[in-house]
Scaffold this active site. Structure first.
Site, PDB file in Angstrom:
ATOM      1  N   ARG A 258       0.980  -1.245   0.056  1.00  0.00           N
ATOM      2  CA  ARG A 258      -0.076  -0.030  -0.008  1.00  0.00           C
ATOM      3  C   ARG A 258       0.977   1.134  -0.129  1.00  0.00           C
ATOM      4  O   ARG A 258       0.572   2.175  -0.585  1.00  0.00           O
ATOM      5  CB  ARG A 258      -0.991  -0.108   1.163  1.00  0.00           C
ATOM      6  CG  ARG A 258      -2.056  -0.854   1.150  1.00  0.00           C
ATOM      7  CD  ARG A 258      -2.786  -1.474   2.187  1.00  0.00           C
ATOM      8  NE  ARG A 258      -3.994  -2.024   1.951  1.00  0.00           N
ATOM      9  CZ  ARG A 258      -5.172  -2.334   2.695  1.00  0.00           C
ATOM     10  NH1 ARG A 258      -5.065  -1.882   4.077  1.00  0.00           N
ATOM     11  NH2 ARG A 258      -6.038  -3.137   1.996  1.00  0.00           N
TER      12      ARG A 258
ATOM     13  N   TYR B 159      -6.690  -0.692  -6.545  1.00  0.00           N
ATOM     14  CA  TYR B 159      -5.931  -1.936  -6.250  1.00  0.00           C
ATOM     15  C   TYR B 159      -5.191  -1.965  -5.045  1.00  0.00           C
ATOM     16  O   TYR B 159      -5.163  -0.695  -4.367  1.00  0.00           O
ATOM     17  CB  TYR B 159      -5.202  -2.395  -7.372  1.00  0.00           C
ATOM     18  CG  TYR B 159      -4.074  -1.687  -7.832  1.00  0.00           C
ATOM     19  CD1 TYR B 159      -3.299  -0.528  -7.217  1.00  0.00           C
ATOM     20  CD2 TYR B 159      -3.239  -2.407  -9.266  1.00  0.00           C
ATOM     21  CE1 TYR B 159      -2.103  -0.172  -7.795  1.00  0.00           C
ATOM     22  CE2 TYR B 159      -2.446  -1.649  -9.903  1.00  0.00           C
ATOM     23  CZ  TYR B 159      -1.818  -0.731  -9.311  1.00  0.00           C
ATOM     24  OH  TYR B 159      -0.616   0.034  -9.686  1.00  0.00           O
ATOM     25  N   GLU B 160      -4.986  -2.889  -4.240  1.00  0.00           N
ATOM     26  CA  GLU B 160      -4.271  -2.889  -3.023  1.00  0.00           C
ATOM     27  C   GLU B 160      -5.388  -2.227  -1.889  1.00  0.00           C
ATOM     28  O   GLU B 160      -4.833  -1.747  -0.784  1.00  0.00           O
ATOM     29  CB  GLU B 160      -3.121  -1.949  -2.736  1.00  0.00           C
ATOM     30  CG  GLU B 160      -2.110  -2.920  -3.593  1.00  0.00           C
ATOM     31  CD  GLU B 160      -1.564  -4.384  -3.132  1.00  0.00           C
ATOM     32  OE1 GLU B 160      -1.865  -4.666  -2.115  1.00  0.00           O
ATOM     33  OE2 GLU B 160      -1.187  -5.177  -4.054  1.00  0.00           O
ATOM     34  N   GLY B 161      -6.674  -2.397  -2.242  1.00  0.00           N
ATOM     35  CA  GLY B 161      -7.606  -1.527  -1.202  1.00  0.00           C
ATOM     36  C   GLY B 161      -8.070  -0.395  -1.891  1.00  0.00           C
ATOM     37  O   GLY B 161      -7.066   0.373  -1.919  1.00  0.00           O
TER      38      GLY B 161
ATOM     39  N   GLN C  80      -8.860   1.903   2.574  1.00  0.00           N
ATOM     40  CA  GLN C  80      -7.688   2.708   3.266  1.00  0.00           C
ATOM     41  C   GLN C  80      -8.495   3.485   4.326  1.00  0.00           C
ATOM     42  O   GLN C  80      -8.000   3.549   5.617  1.00  0.00           O
ATOM     43  CB  GLN C  80      -7.105   3.633   2.310  1.00  0.00           C
ATOM     44  CG  GLN C  80      -6.585   2.905   1.037  1.00  0.00           C
ATOM     45  CD  GLN C  80      -5.563   1.764   1.430  1.00  0.00           C
ATOM     46  OE1 GLN C  80      -4.701   1.695   2.331  1.00  0.00           O
ATOM     47  NE2 GLN C  80      -5.571   0.676   0.636  1.00  0.00           N
TER      48      GLN C  80
END
Lengths: 596, 596
Positions: free
Chosen positions: B297, B438-440, B445
């Protein structure tokens, strides 16, 4: 990918905010009743939903193709365009004497919104054709009108606007295309025009190019530009087409979006000269172009509203369908559709509030345009024309900036799926991205708002709008509950910020133009939020009175108005700060070129 | 399309804001002096500028291609990846015992920024490989570390992270991929994973998939997920590769951007089962995945910073080059380069301010990470770890939301040219659009920021950061002129808004979770603007002291700080209003599902 036109919301705005009843009372609009409006909208919704919307994704996947000077539109577009012409959709607001339907702009506007929501690339062809029609009606000879306009309105021919050249984008003073007078009264044109939307295609029998060019010995700058009509196939006095003219498409652009609409580079006169006809008076080309541009800019604003609504509909559909994660308030032990998650709800509410506010402001502007053309009292006409002209750059600039935000949120609601082209949300984002650029960038709109629309009349129209806002702020007292007090607070604050900026602009435009122009785009956005918020407030007041008739519809109006006030109108003070901060232009212009 | 890494600005942030000197004093980092940092950055800049940047546009035009399960990377990418591995760039921050360079994250971070600025699609492969390395170093056996990590660090093999499944996106509790234990201690995996970045390609000899899956009888939900290592080619105990494993790429996605990076659908076990090795303890997979996700992240946040800077550089270049229109202050009778127009200047200043602030915040976070790992005092380590963890969702969420705005402005600066793909500005806009997903997603977040980072410690870290801001507000008194008083005013106001929201979140998170979660993304943005603005203020104070040494560089820091304060930090009160408006969640959640 479905598109269902939001007819109820459109009719609400037309009837309650834009005053359709008053428009129907104007001479020549006697038939434009609420019932007629509804019938037209329903037909339009059917055509756009059934014929155009299904072609939208196809057009993105199979863009127009250029080969040896010939441009083939996406399969299906040609047939759809014929149906469009036959249905009379090009002529909704044009005069019956030229085969139009003669309806008010207020009724044509939702039709234009639907067209753009359904298929932005397709809608560009009628948009440009409308520009050509406007130009000919404004400045053409009677013979030109008789020969060209009915063909354009019936969709047998299409039109284009040729302004930009490689060295002349926003700055038209740099135009170099030459027009040399011939013995027979025609001209021969020589030059290159770029970014010509639907500049070449196979959907119509002829293409009527409206072209800015210079005659020999004309003054430098914008005062030496004339407007010419250059048909793709030469046209005789009876409107019959003949030989191919010397205007050729040498390439089309590979663009981020609106891929089905060919963006042509047109070469005029590489084989002896493109035969053209002067439109109106020599050296008055820019003046005529501004008339068509006002119409085209308004229409691009509607493109913003349309694509925002389409993106909103798609996001809502996905959010109701996609099941993921349990609710944060533990109201279910199982995953729920994502519309139950507060942040998804916030994104959808933002999209909805932006779309509704920009729609309301645009329709209200359209009503001013109708009053400006048809009101029996000349002074009243002048007043409405001034308001319309003040609103056009805001409708164009603000609605399109919002469209980028709305289509961006549309992707976000879809998560990873939004990034996959097959989903379709990404196409709206790519398509929308042109809207703040063509027909004048947002900065060009903002310069217009400052120069021609605020400073020239010493702020008269701008201040008049503030008075209207004051009345609404007052009327908000009648509504009960937090929604009304919240809107009242934020609209009053927004009005205060806008009033301060209007005075700032008037005060500084001569003494410190850099200070003003460093903030013009922010002024445009501020005006958009405040004037759009004003319409949302007016909607709340009507909804409050009607709530019992349809609690769901009117309740949603009140909730959306409150959301707009708290999440969007609340940004007004920050915009004011950014514009007038102690060091205004110094802040923006503090760095030297080398420091960048 | 050139890319010149902004080494001076990077070193300024590292030395003056992130405290490189303190990091160099940590055990094991003795060699990480300012001189070393500069030398590493210069080498990295050279590699990224000369090798990777020229491949970026090519990758967009010639995406990775899937054919019969084989994915071929864009021509040139494979060679570049070999040079990348040989140059030691994968191992900048990894331990020397596994062939890494053992440098601090604070030095690795600008290298990562450069990589992403030069070529986002390419940079994703090392980003995911880093994730795999982190996972193995965290939870792998010593044998696994010895066999796999050096190969990953040297770039002979690459790594992937396999989380998402069609029904399990943000909600990993829904994962269904099965891992069945075998007699020999291995597992056989069965299932489908989607959105696997660089999940299949021809740039490396082997691909090491880190896969979340469930063992038989494991608990439901996230507590029953384990982490497995599944190599594309089976690996023996000495690290030699053998047979092809039963994991196959059945398709790659057709995406809006990052087209050179293949996004794979991976099928595990369609031919008897994919052989995998348990990493760490059974049912602890999510815990390990969170460790790699924190690193990933942060890295995605750096992708935001990198692509913002690249878009900024491109826009500046165009604005200096493109001549159009006379200046509004009549200072020239001739058209000038558009960087002289105030609105272009405003857009460039916005891009610059956003990029610098997000860079500064990220580098400061990297320094906290180094202190968290290497400080001799355990309590100090814990303190820095907590600050780092608070900052990670902000670096990820805020920097990437800004990247969309920056790349959007980058197109706008280019006008019509920005919409033409050949120009390259549109690619940055398309590439950047994945970063908030992506990656949350940004909402994920923001939920992390609220749940794990604000509520869990009862706001301790958040309040500690406010104390740091207070000291800076105080120190701003020393600066002379409008820039410092302006920053002081807006930072104080921003700090007040952030403090109010922290208390609001703490107060409501149990009693009214919907109210909190309706505003979490806005809280994240508010924190970004205030903490980023704090770094801009700190930079101004340093610049004020140093101004004589380099008036151009430090003067620009002060001007950019002022711009950030007046144009961006000034938005803090509006964000506060949107979050806490009387009806908070009622406003957002007022509409029923049917009303959308």
């Amino acid at each position: 990918m479905k598109y269902a036109a939001p007819i109820n919301d459109m009719l609400f705005v037309m009837n309650e905010l834009a005053g359709l009843e008053d428009i129907s009372a104007l001479p020549g609009f006697e038939d434009a009743s609420a019932e007629t409006a509804q019938a037209v909208l329903e037909e339009s919704a059917k055509f756009c939903g059934e014929v155009l919307a299904p072609l939208n994704f196809l057009g993105d996947q199979n863009p127009s193709v250029w080969k040896d000077g010939v441009v083939s539109a996406t399969p299906g577009f040609g047939d759809a365009f014929r149906l469009f012409g036959q249905g009379g959709w090009q002529g909704v607001q044009h005069l019956p004497e030229y085969s139009g339907q003669g309806l008010p702009k207020l009724i044509a506007t939702p039709c234009v919104e639907m067209l753009n929501a359904a298929n932005l690339s397709f809608a560009l062809c009628p948009l440009l054709t409308d520009g050509a029609i406007e130009a000919l009606l404004t400045a053409g000879t009677e013979a030109q009108k008789q020969v060209y306009v009915p063909k354009l309105i019936s969709g047998v021919w299409t039109g284009t606007m040729n302004l930009t050249e490689p060295q002349a984008g926003s700055d038209l003073s740099q135009i170099r295309t030459r027009a040399e007078p011939q013995q027979d009264g025609t001209y021969k044109l020589f030059g290159t025009k770029i970014y010509i939307t639907w500049g070449e295609h196979d959907m119509a029998e002829n293409i009527v190019h409206l072209v800015l060019a210079r005659t020999p010995g004309s003054p430098d700058g914008v005062k030496g530009i004339s407007l010419f009509l250059v048909p793709k196939f030469l046209v005789d006095n009876d409107g019959a087409t003949g030989e191919r003219n010397d205007v050729h498409c040498i390439s089309i652009e590979h663009k981020l979006g609106i891929k089905a609409s060919p963006t042509a580079v047109l070469q005029f006169g590489d084989h002896g000269g493109a035969i053209g006809h002067l439109v109106g008076k020599e050296n008055h080309g820019l003046e005529y172009m501004f008339i068509m541009m006002n119409a085209a800019r308004f229409a691009v604003g509607m493109q913003g509203v349309g694509i925002s609504d389409r993106a909103y509909q798609k996001a809502v559909e996905y959010a109701k369908d996609r099941v993921q994660s349990r609710p944060v308030d533990s109201s279910s032990k199982h995953p729920v559709s994502i519309i139950h998650h507060p942040d998804v709800r916030r994104m959808l509410a933002t999209m909805r509030a932006m779309t509704e506010a920009s729609r309301a402001l645009a329709y209200v502007a359209a009503a001013h345009c109708d009053l400006a053309h048809r009101h029996p009292d000349g002074n009243v006409r002048i007043g409405h024309q001034a308001v319309y002209e003040y609103l056009v750059p805001i409708v164009k600039g603000w609605s399109t900036e919002l469209a980028i935000e709305v289509t961006n949120l549309g992707i976000q609601v879809h998560g990873g799926m939004g990034y996959i082209e097959e989903t379709g949300a990404a196409q709206f984002f790519r398509d929308a991205r042109i809207l703040t650029i063509y027909e004048g960038t947002t900065a060009i709109q903002a310069n217009d708002l400052v120069g021609r629309k605020t400073v020239r009349d010493q702020g008269a129209v701008a201040r008049q709008l503030l008075v209207g806002i004051d009345a609404t702020i007052d009327a908000l007292r009648s509504g009960e509950g937090g929604a009304f007090s919240s809107m009242r607070r934020h609209l009053a604050q927004g009005r205060k910020s806008l009033a301060a900026i209007i005075e700032y602009v008037l005060d500084k435009s001569q003494t410190d133009p850099n200070a003003v122009f460093a903030g013009t785009v922010l002024y445009l956005k501020l005006a958009g939020y405040v004037l759009g918020g004003w319409q949302m407030a007016r909607a709340m007041i009507v909804a409050d009175q009607r709530q019992k008739e349809d609690p769901s519809f009117y309740g949603a109006k009140i909730a959306t108005g409150q959301f707009f006030a708290e999440h969007l109108l609340s940004q007004a003070p920050a915009l004011e700060i950014a514009i007038v901060s102690a060091n205004g232009a110094e802040g923006v212009l503090a760095l030297s070129e080398d420091q960048f």
